[in-house]
Design a protein around this motif. Sequence first.
Motif, PDB file in Angstrom:
ATOM      1  N   GLY A 118       0.812  -1.212   0.000  1.00 55.41           N
ATOM      2  CA  GLY A 118       0.000   0.000   0.000  1.00 55.41           C
ATOM      3  C   GLY A 118       0.844   1.259   0.000  1.00 55.41           C
ATOM      4  N   CYS A 119       1.919   1.251   0.791  1.00 54.87           N
ATOM      5  CA  CYS A 119       2.816   2.418   0.836  1.00 54.87           C
ATOM      6  C   CYS A 119       3.545   2.602  -0.479  1.00 54.87           C
ATOM      7  N   ARG A 120       3.915   1.512  -1.115  1.00 55.98           N
ATOM      8  CA  ARG A 120       4.603   1.604  -2.409  1.00 55.98           C
ATOM      9  C   ARG A 120       3.703   2.266  -3.453  1.00 55.98           C
ATOM     10  N   VAL A 121       2.444   1.834  -3.479  1.00 52.79           N
ATOM     11  CA  VAL A 121       1.529   2.378  -4.484  1.00 52.79           C
ATOM     12  C   VAL A 121       1.271   3.866  -4.233  1.00 52.79           C
ATOM     13  N   LEU A 122       1.117   4.256  -2.978  1.00 57.32           N
ATOM     14  CA  LEU A 122       0.932   5.677  -2.676  1.00 57.32           C
ATOM     15  C   LEU A 122       2.142   6.499  -3.109  1.00 57.32           C
ATOM     16  N   THR A 123       3.337   5.932  -2.955  1.00 56.09           N
ATOM     17  CA  THR A 123       4.544   6.620  -3.418  1.00 56.09           C
ATOM     18  C   THR A 123       4.532   6.778  -4.933  1.00 56.09           C
ATOM     19  N   CYS A 124       4.109   5.741  -5.633  1.00 51.88           N
ATOM     20  CA  CYS A 124       4.025   5.813  -7.105  1.00 51.88           C
ATOM     21  C   CYS A 124       3.034   6.893  -7.538  1.00 51.88           C
ATOM     22  N   VAL A 125       1.878   6.935  -6.893  1.00 51.43           N
ATOM     23  CA  VAL A 125       0.860   7.933  -7.240  1.00 51.43           C
ATOM     24  C   VAL A 125       1.385   9.341  -6.980  1.00 51.43           C
ATOM     25  N   THR A 126       2.070   9.536  -5.859  1.00 50.88           N
ATOM     26  CA  THR A 126       2.579  10.861  -5.502  1.00 50.88           C
ATOM     27  C   THR A 126       3.652  11.335  -6.469  1.00 50.88           C
ATOM     28  N   THR A 127       4.605  10.470  -6.792  1.00 57.95           N
ATOM     29  CA  THR A 127       5.689  10.878  -7.690  1.00 57.95           C
ATOM     30  C   THR A 127       5.199  11.080  -9.128  1.00 57.95           C
ATOM     31  N   ALA A 128       4.220  10.274  -9.561  1.00 54.69           N
ATOM     32  CA  ALA A 128       3.655  10.482 -10.896  1.00 54.69           C
ATOM     33  C   ALA A 128       2.956  11.830 -10.986  1.00 54.69           C
ATOM     34  N   GLU A 159       6.746  -0.694 -11.437  1.00 58.67           N
ATOM     35  CA  GLU A 159       6.940  -1.908 -12.224  1.00 58.67           C
ATOM     36  C   GLU A 159       7.414  -3.075 -11.365  1.00 58.67           C
ATOM     37  N   LEU A 160       8.443  -2.860 -10.568  1.00 58.42           N
ATOM     38  CA  LEU A 160       8.938  -3.990  -9.771  1.00 58.42           C
ATOM     39  C   LEU A 160       7.926  -4.402  -8.692  1.00 58.42           C
ATOM     40  N   SER A 161       7.143  -3.436  -8.181  1.00 55.33           N
ATOM     41  CA  SER A 161       6.149  -3.763  -7.160  1.00 55.33           C
ATOM     42  C   SER A 161       4.977  -4.538  -7.748  1.00 55.33           C
ATOM     43  N   PHE A 162       4.475  -4.089  -8.896  1.00 54.07           N
ATOM     44  CA  PHE A 162       3.315  -4.763  -9.481  1.00 54.07           C
ATOM     45  C   PHE A 162       3.687  -6.120 -10.066  1.00 54.07           C
ATOM     46  N   LEU A 163       4.899  -6.243 -10.612  1.00 51.08           N
ATOM     47  CA  LEU A 163       5.343  -7.557 -11.085  1.00 51.08           C
ATOM     48  C   LEU A 163       5.456  -8.525  -9.912  1.00 51.08           C
ATOM     49  N   SER A 164       5.984  -8.052  -8.788  1.00 45.33           N
ATOM     50  CA  SER A 164       6.050  -8.904  -7.597  1.00 45.33           C
ATOM     51  C   SER A 164       4.657  -9.248  -7.096  1.00 45.33           C
ATOM     52  N   LEU A 165       3.752  -8.298  -7.193  1.00 43.14           N
ATOM     53  CA  LEU A 165       2.390  -8.503  -6.702  1.00 43.14           C
ATOM     54  C   LEU A 165       1.662  -9.594  -7.473  1.00 43.14           C
ATOM     55  N   THR A 166       2.043  -9.840  -8.726  1.00 44.87           N
ATOM     56  CA  THR A 166       1.344 -10.843  -9.541  1.00 44.87           C
ATOM     57  C   THR A 166       1.438 -12.239  -8.937  1.00 44.87           C
ATOM     58  N   ALA A 217      -4.603   4.773  -8.446  1.00 47.45           N
ATOM     59  CA  ALA A 217      -5.015   4.539  -7.061  1.00 47.45           C
ATOM     60  C   ALA A 217      -6.338   3.785  -7.001  1.00 47.45           C
ATOM     61  N   ILE A 218      -7.292   4.167  -7.840  1.00 47.50           N
ATOM     62  CA  ILE A 218      -8.593   3.494  -7.855  1.00 47.50           C
ATOM     63  C   ILE A 218      -8.437   2.038  -8.278  1.00 47.50           C
ATOM     64  N   SER A 219      -7.608   1.790  -9.284  1.00 45.47           N
ATOM     65  CA  SER A 219      -7.416   0.425  -9.782  1.00 45.47           C
ATOM     66  C   SER A 219      -6.845  -0.480  -8.703  1.00 45.47           C
ATOM     67  N   TYR A 220      -5.890   0.033  -7.942  1.00 47.05           N
ATOM     68  CA  TYR A 220      -5.239  -0.804  -6.935  1.00 47.05           C
ATOM     69  C   TYR A 220      -6.103  -0.984  -5.696  1.00 47.05           C
ATOM     70  N   PHE A 221      -6.586   0.102  -5.131  1.00 42.25           N
ATOM     71  CA  PHE A 221      -7.261   0.030  -3.837  1.00 42.25           C
ATOM     72  C   PHE A 221      -8.726  -0.386  -3.934  1.00 42.25           C
ATOM     73  N   ILE A 222      -9.348  -0.238  -5.095  1.00 44.43           N
ATOM     74  CA  ILE A 222     -10.779  -0.528  -5.212  1.00 44.43           C
ATOM     75  C   ILE A 222     -11.066  -1.696  -6.154  1.00 44.43           C
ATOM     76  N   LEU A 223     -10.406  -1.720  -7.315  1.00 45.97           N
ATOM     77  CA  LEU A 223     -10.755  -2.716  -8.326  1.00 45.97           C
ATOM     78  C   LEU A 223     -10.200  -4.100  -8.018  1.00 45.97           C
ATOM     79  N   LEU A 224      -8.949  -4.190  -7.567  1.00 48.38           N
ATOM     80  CA  LEU A 224      -8.351  -5.498  -7.299  1.00 48.38           C
ATOM     81  C   LEU A 224      -9.042  -6.209  -6.142  1.00 48.38           C
ATOM     82  N   VAL A 225      -9.153  -7.535  -6.257  1.00 50.62           N
ATOM     83  CA  VAL A 225      -9.688  -8.379  -5.181  1.00 50.62           C
ATOM     84  C   VAL A 225      -8.515  -9.179  -4.617  1.00 50.62           C
TER      85      VAL A 225
END
Length: 440
Positions: A118-128, A159-166, A217-225
């Motif tokens: 969760g912290c990684r994704v928030l960092t990605c959203v902020t820097t983007a 990229e490295l976070s979402f690939l790991s998340l798979t 942010a919506i895709s990660y925190f809301i759409l994913l199960v």
Amino acid sequence: MDTSENINSGPDTVSEGSRSCQRLRNQSGFWLLGLCNNFAYVVMLSAAHDILKQQESQNTTLPTPAPGLHQSNSGNSSNSSRYDCNPVSTAAVLLADVIPTLLIKITAPFFIHKVPYGCRVLTCVTTATASFLVVSFSSAVWMSILGVMFASVSSGLGELSFLSLTVYFSSDVLSGWGSGTGGAGVAGALMYSALTQAGLSPRVTLLVMLLVPVVMAISYFILLVFPPSFLQWKTRETQPSLSSMAEQSRERRPLLQEDDSIHKEQNKGGTGPLTFSDKLHILKGLRRFILPLALVYFAEYFINQGLVSATYTVYVRSLCHCLRYQTLYQIGVFISRTSLYCIKIKKIWWLSVLQCVNAVLLFFSVYYQFLPSVWLVFVIVLYEGLLGGAAYVNIFYMIHAEVCEDEREFAMAAASVGDSFGIALSGLAAFPVHSHFCSL
């Protein structure tokens, strides 16, 4: 039923329709995450020509060019070279776009497990978000480069976070991720070109694109199960291992086939966290994936950033640079990265060799100008995108399929350094090539 399909499907009482809905949501979520993660990166490369041209027209102070880099005092319009040259090569923007990503991908796999997803994704959203804002309001080249670096941090960490998340989901989410990252190229290049040609300034265009981090942010925190046992805000040490999340069979062979004793000793202790030594051994086994990925992206971006300006001038001067060249290349990437739904390619080295042949062919075609038609250039560019996209998505599919589950999360993150390493080398090689053509 194959238990590998149930890692994301919750309790056994969940209906088949509900599981299908979850799979659809997860594939769609990873598609959108791939799209949003690469979007800023692609836009910065597509806008590189306009960013540098805008700073030049404002008579701002330019950074000292690299040794040997040709600089015209009068700008492009009066450049005596027969090639289209910027005072600062677009390769400079390429390096700013890839070096932060490269540094993150080299170092982060060894410690990123201590940072919750969760912290990684928030960092990605902020820097983007910061990247779009800084570049849109920049008044000097260094500010534009800083904004590009923010985009690089967001893209690399994402990229490295979402690939790991798979690895916490069924393998079909990789197809969604690959297709989304390919779609980012088409969407980014087309949207930027369309909005700027419609009359919007580059500044307003980038502000419009602030919607992209919101969608991420919506895709990660809301759409994913997520799996029920996945802990969003806790570190990897505090959440269950993959083995306890789903009792998958260990039919996949270990990555380090050449040293089975390492794995026997490693697996004696169960499924504890990988040690630093374990990770170094895994990296050794990943060479057969990282090297071809680096080579194919070196050749690909050597073409895009070292030869693109010269190719544009020689063959397609009458056509829009971004809309015709970069967009066509991105279409090839999108097609091949989406092809994982239909076809898997195991001969990865052949893709690297063919991409190098592409680079050599285009280099000599620019230097000697022997290609008889612009349409041949377009075919080569489309083919270039097809090769690069196919190499990327098939390499990560092979890692996901072949690496044992306890190593897979680290392996997916660590192997992502391959494309960034190749792009960084191509940026360095593009400087002397750009200088040489500008001097002609």
